[in-house]
Design an enzyme around this catalytic site. Structure first.
Site, PDB file in Angstrom:
ATOM      1  N   ARG A  62      34.227  36.624  44.846  1.00  0.00           N
ATOM      2  CA  ARG A  62      35.278  37.539  44.408  1.00  0.00           C
ATOM      3  C   ARG A  62      36.223  37.935  45.544  1.00  0.00           C
ATOM      4  NH1 ARG A  62      34.065  39.635  39.409  1.00  0.00           N
ATOM      5  NH2 ARG A  62      35.563  41.302  39.754  1.00  0.00           N
ATOM      6  N   GLU A 109      46.622  19.671  37.373  1.00  0.00           N
ATOM      7  CA  GLU A 109      45.319  20.187  37.794  1.00  0.00           C
ATOM      8  C   GLU A 109      44.840  19.470  39.064  1.00  0.00           C
ATOM      9  OE1 GLU A 109      43.726  22.733  37.195  1.00  0.00           O
ATOM     10  OE2 GLU A 109      41.653  22.348  37.742  1.00  0.00           O
ATOM     11  N   LYS A 138      38.055  34.553  43.054  1.00  0.00           N
ATOM     12  CA  LYS A 138      37.719  34.004  41.745  1.00  0.00           C
ATOM     13  C   LYS A 138      38.348  34.792  40.602  1.00  0.00           C
ATOM     14  CE  LYS A 138      35.231  31.049  39.410  1.00  0.00           C
ATOM     15  NZ  LYS A 138      35.751  29.678  39.455  1.00  0.00           N
ATOM     16  N   TRP A 183      38.750  41.363  48.706  1.00  0.00           N
ATOM     17  CA  TRP A 183      39.937  40.501  48.627  1.00  0.00           C
ATOM     18  C   TRP A 183      41.099  41.446  48.850  1.00  0.00           C
ATOM     19  CZ3 TRP A 183      44.421  39.959  45.687  1.00  0.00           C
ATOM     20  CH2 TRP A 183      45.081  38.735  45.819  1.00  0.00           C
ATOM     21  N   HIS A 194      64.049  11.540  37.648  1.00  0.00           N
ATOM     22  CA  HIS A 194      65.028  12.636  37.641  1.00  0.00           C
ATOM     23  C   HIS A 194      64.995  13.458  38.925  1.00  0.00           C
ATOM     24  CE1 HIS A 194      66.082  11.780  33.519  1.00  0.00           C
ATOM     25  NE2 HIS A 194      64.809  11.824  33.173  1.00  0.00           N
ATOM     26  N   GLU A 200      44.570  23.966  46.681  1.00  0.00           N
ATOM     27  CA  GLU A 200      43.729  25.135  46.952  1.00  0.00           C
ATOM     28  C   GLU A 200      42.522  24.808  47.823  1.00  0.00           C
ATOM     29  OE1 GLU A 200      42.310  27.007  43.359  1.00  0.00           O
ATOM     30  OE2 GLU A 200      41.868  25.089  42.433  1.00  0.00           O
ATOM     31  N   ASN A 254      37.183  48.227  43.604  1.00  0.00           N
ATOM     32  CA  ASN A 254      37.777  46.947  43.190  1.00  0.00           C
ATOM     33  C   ASN A 254      38.972  47.294  42.317  1.00  0.00           C
ATOM     34  OD1 ASN A 254      38.282  44.377  42.123  1.00  0.00           O
ATOM     35  ND2 ASN A 254      36.713  44.591  40.554  1.00  0.00           N
ATOM     36  N   GLY A 255      40.129  46.703  42.590  1.00  0.00           N
ATOM     37  CA  GLY A 255      41.314  46.985  41.781  1.00  0.00           C
ATOM     38  C   GLY A 255      42.422  47.558  42.635  1.00  0.00           C
ATOM     39  N   LYS A 302      44.043  21.436  42.552  1.00  0.00           N
ATOM     40  CA  LYS A 302      42.746  21.365  43.248  1.00  0.00           C
ATOM     41  C   LYS A 302      42.965  20.988  44.710  1.00  0.00           C
ATOM     42  CE  LYS A 302      40.356  23.126  40.979  1.00  0.00           C
ATOM     43  NZ  LYS A 302      40.910  23.665  39.830  1.00  0.00           N
ATOM     44  N   CYS A 311      37.391  41.503  44.689  1.00  0.00           N
ATOM     45  CA  CYS A 311      36.446  42.391  45.360  1.00  0.00           C
ATOM     46  C   CYS A 311      35.151  42.429  44.546  1.00  0.00           C
ATOM     47  CB  CYS A 311      36.940  43.811  45.535  1.00  0.00           C
ATOM     48  SG  CYS A 311      38.405  43.947  46.550  1.00  0.00           S
TER      49      CYS A 311
END
Ligand code: F6R
Length: 617
Positions: free
Chosen positions: A27, A486, A612, A78, A509, A493, A104-105, A490, A2
């Site tokens: 955010r 990584e 983010k 968010w 395996h 997402e 926010n939170g 990428k 947020c």
């Protein structure tokens, strides 16, 4: 998560707030909303589900005249509590509609507060935790008639992590904000003041900022700001000057921030190295522990999440090699709920771009409770994680707006190496000429990454070919393993494509069962001149993949002719020392994921469901 912004000054508040929200959308983008204290003495609110563009379209449709005033605030969400709908969008108001709050939170005791409000006959109109704060604030204000006092009173009742910004129609010239474990900065202008989650929201108006401390409340007016703690005692924040300019927060001719940020990687590395090798010694940015404590370390834990965790995996190879110390790399969210064996001689390296990731912050606190020393690697000056750590090394990658981490990943790897060298130097496991040589090799990396960037057209072409793939696998060994993870992250997402990274030795395996004709497998080859045995093992893995008809996309050192015959597609990167290979081999994978996402029509900067800064557990 947020983004919040508040403004009091002489400009059109709606305009300032909407611009600020545009810079904070990284955010969260589940909904957006604004509240303006109008010149008519009312509080006008508009809010809309979806990205900020939806809110702007709504305002353009209904006309902005009803939202004229010089004080206001906004929010980009968010979603945590309540679906991303209009009714759950911030700002939230009290029953009279004269008080509004953005948040926010997470207010962790919201269920208890909601039950209490309902018992008192208050009708809640959203599913959010935030709305409980609006009603509590209204009640506190009704009994004291003092908005900062009302905010302090309510903050003392809230549990969890939160930043709140509050306005009231009866207090047209001020805005009150509060923070606990979530970010809040004040922007100090001339005849105007701002509050925001991040300086990016007001950087076009002022670069003078003040970072609020834990459990502080700030009141901003046109002419100044005043900070207290939650009990009203005067307090002070940490003033700082923002040293990057507006262009750093703009796309600079690229379609997406992420594409610009990929291009900025050489300077992110150079800036992260700058000033850290002085008189033959590695120096950190902040050190609240003495050198003897570094010398006495007998174990290292690296804690982080997501991409930062992958950078920590690279750190393990370097620290073990240079410092001869056992290193464990842990997902912060797991570390925090285990009983890791830590003591005063354990160094915990916490890596976080934002410096506010709740999982990592809690891991830091968990480590500190057990007397471990904590060293933070962070890209955000003065954020909570560095504040609570014993030593700090900043990655000077500049603001990263694209939600997927790119330049900060490379900068984190470089910072990890600096930490490894600093510890090796303190413990005497490396001579100073060796440290100098390693540092010189790091200094050559911006040029190597620039060379990789000159091949992006070839990678983009490959991205177009792979746009319809259903699954992509990534394989690597040694430092190539975190690169494989990584690369897969990428792709997941950005392109919403099923992608998995494996340690190449693990292929036989289990994952080998996934191979089928045509399946793209990206292989990160080590240098044939580095650890020859690793190179030979990966060549064998490539044969195993080809034997099953899968398609091999190989990232290899230029001039490595041994691999060429077995690569369906070869992407060459410059020769660099083994430990530094992730700095060159990750770059094509970033470009590949971005291109596939573009081909599929997705917003590269704002992947669905992500934000983010992840300030919830
Ligand atoms: C992936 C990504 C995330 C972050 C993770 C940790 O592209 O950006 O996986 O790396 O959420 O964030 P920070 O580094 O801010 O702690």
């Amino acid at each position: 998560m947020c983004g919040i912004v508040g403004y009091v000054g002489h400009r059109d508040a709606l305009d300032v707030v909407l611009h600020g929200l545009g810079r904070l959308e990284y955010r969260g983008y589940d909904s957006a909303g604004v509240a303006v204290l109008t010149s008519a003495g009312t509080l006008a609110v508009t809010r809309k589900a979806g990205a900020l563009a939806n809110l702007i379209a709504e305002l353009d449709g209904t006309g902005r005249a009803a939202l004229r005033g010089t004080a206001g605030m906004g929010h980009t969400r968010w979603a945590t509590h309540g679906a991303p709908t209009d009714r759950n969008a911030h700002p939230h108001r009290d029953a009279t509609g004269r008080l509004a709050v953005v948040h926010n939170g997470i207010i962790e005791n919201h269920a208890q507060l909601r039950a209490e409000l309902e018992r008192e006959g208050v009708e809640l109109t959203s599913d959010t935790d935030t709305e409980t704060a609006a009603h509590l604030l209204a009640a506190a204000y009704a009994s004291c008639g003092d908005l900062p006092l009302a905010v302090r009173t309510v903050c003392r009742r809230l549990h969890g992590a939160f930043t709140l910004v509050v306005t009231h129609a009866d207090e047209p010239d001020l805005i009150v904000a509060a923070r606990r474990s979530s970010p809040l900065v004040v922007g100090v202008g001339s005849g105007e003041h701002f509050v925001a989650s991040d300086v990016a929201a007001f950087i076009e108006h002022t670069r003078d900022a003040v970072e609020l401390g834990q459990d502080q409340v700030v009141t901003i007016t046109r002419d100044g700001y005043r900070i207290t703690d939650f009990h009203g005692a005067p307090a002070s924040g940490k003033p700082f000057h923002v040293d990057w300019d507006l262009s750093a927060a703009e796309k600079g001719g690229h379609d997406y921030f992420m594409l610009k940020e990929i291009q900025e990687q050489p300077s992110a590395i150079a800036n992260t190295l700058r000033g850290h090798f002085i008189d033959g010694r590695i120096v950190l940015d902040e050190q609240r522990m003495d050198i003897q404590e570094l010398r006495d370390i007998d174990k290292v834990f690296v804690v982080a999440c997501g991409t930062a965790y992958h950078s920590g995996m690279v750190a393990k190879y370097a620290i073990e090699h240079w410092c001869r110390l056992p290193v464990e790399v842990e997902l912060a969210s797991e570390f925090r709920y285990r009983d890791p064996v830590l003591d005063r001689s354990t160094l915990v390296v916490a890596i976080s771009q934002s410096g506010e990731t709740m999982d990592t912050l809690e891991a830091v606190r968990h480590a500190k409770d057990q007397k471990a020393r904590v060293l933070a690697i962070c890209n955000t000056n003065g954020a909570q994680i560095p504040r609570e750590s014993d030593a700090v090394l900043y990655t000077h990658a500049g603001p990263e707006i694209g939600v997927a981490a790119t330049k900060t990943f490379l900068a984190q790897i470089v910072a990890n190496f600096l930490v490894g060298l600093a510890v090796a130097q303190a413990r005497g496991t490396k001579y100073s000429d060796e440290v100098a040589r390693e540092f010189a090799e790091l200094e050559a990396m911006p040029a190597a990454v620039t060379q990789v960037l000159s091949t992006v057209d070839q990678v983009r072409e490959l991205g177009r070919e792979l746009a319809d793939a259903k699954v992509v696998l990534f394989l690597g060994r040694h430092v190539g393993f975190p690169v494989a993870l990584e690369g897969a992250l990428k792709l997941k997402e950005l392109a919403y494509m099923h992608a998995e990274g494996f340690a190449a030795g693990e292929l036989k395996h289990g994952p080998i069962a996934l191979l089928e004709p045509g399946l793209p497998v990206v292989v990160i080859m080590p240098s044939p001149k580095g650890r020859a045995v690793l190179h030979a093992k990966l060549l064998s893995n490539i044969q195993e993949i080809r034997a099953r008809g899968a398609r091999t996309i190989v990232i290899a050192e230029e001039g490595d002719e041994t691999v060429r015959p077995y690569a369906s597609h070869l992407l060459e990167v410059p020769a660099v020392p083994t430990l530094l290979q992730p700095l060159v081999s990750t770059v094509p994978l970033q470009v590949l994921a971005a291109e596939i996402a573009r081909q599929r029509g997705y917003d590269v900067d704002r992947p669905r469901n992500l934000a983010k800064s992840v300030t919830v557990e």
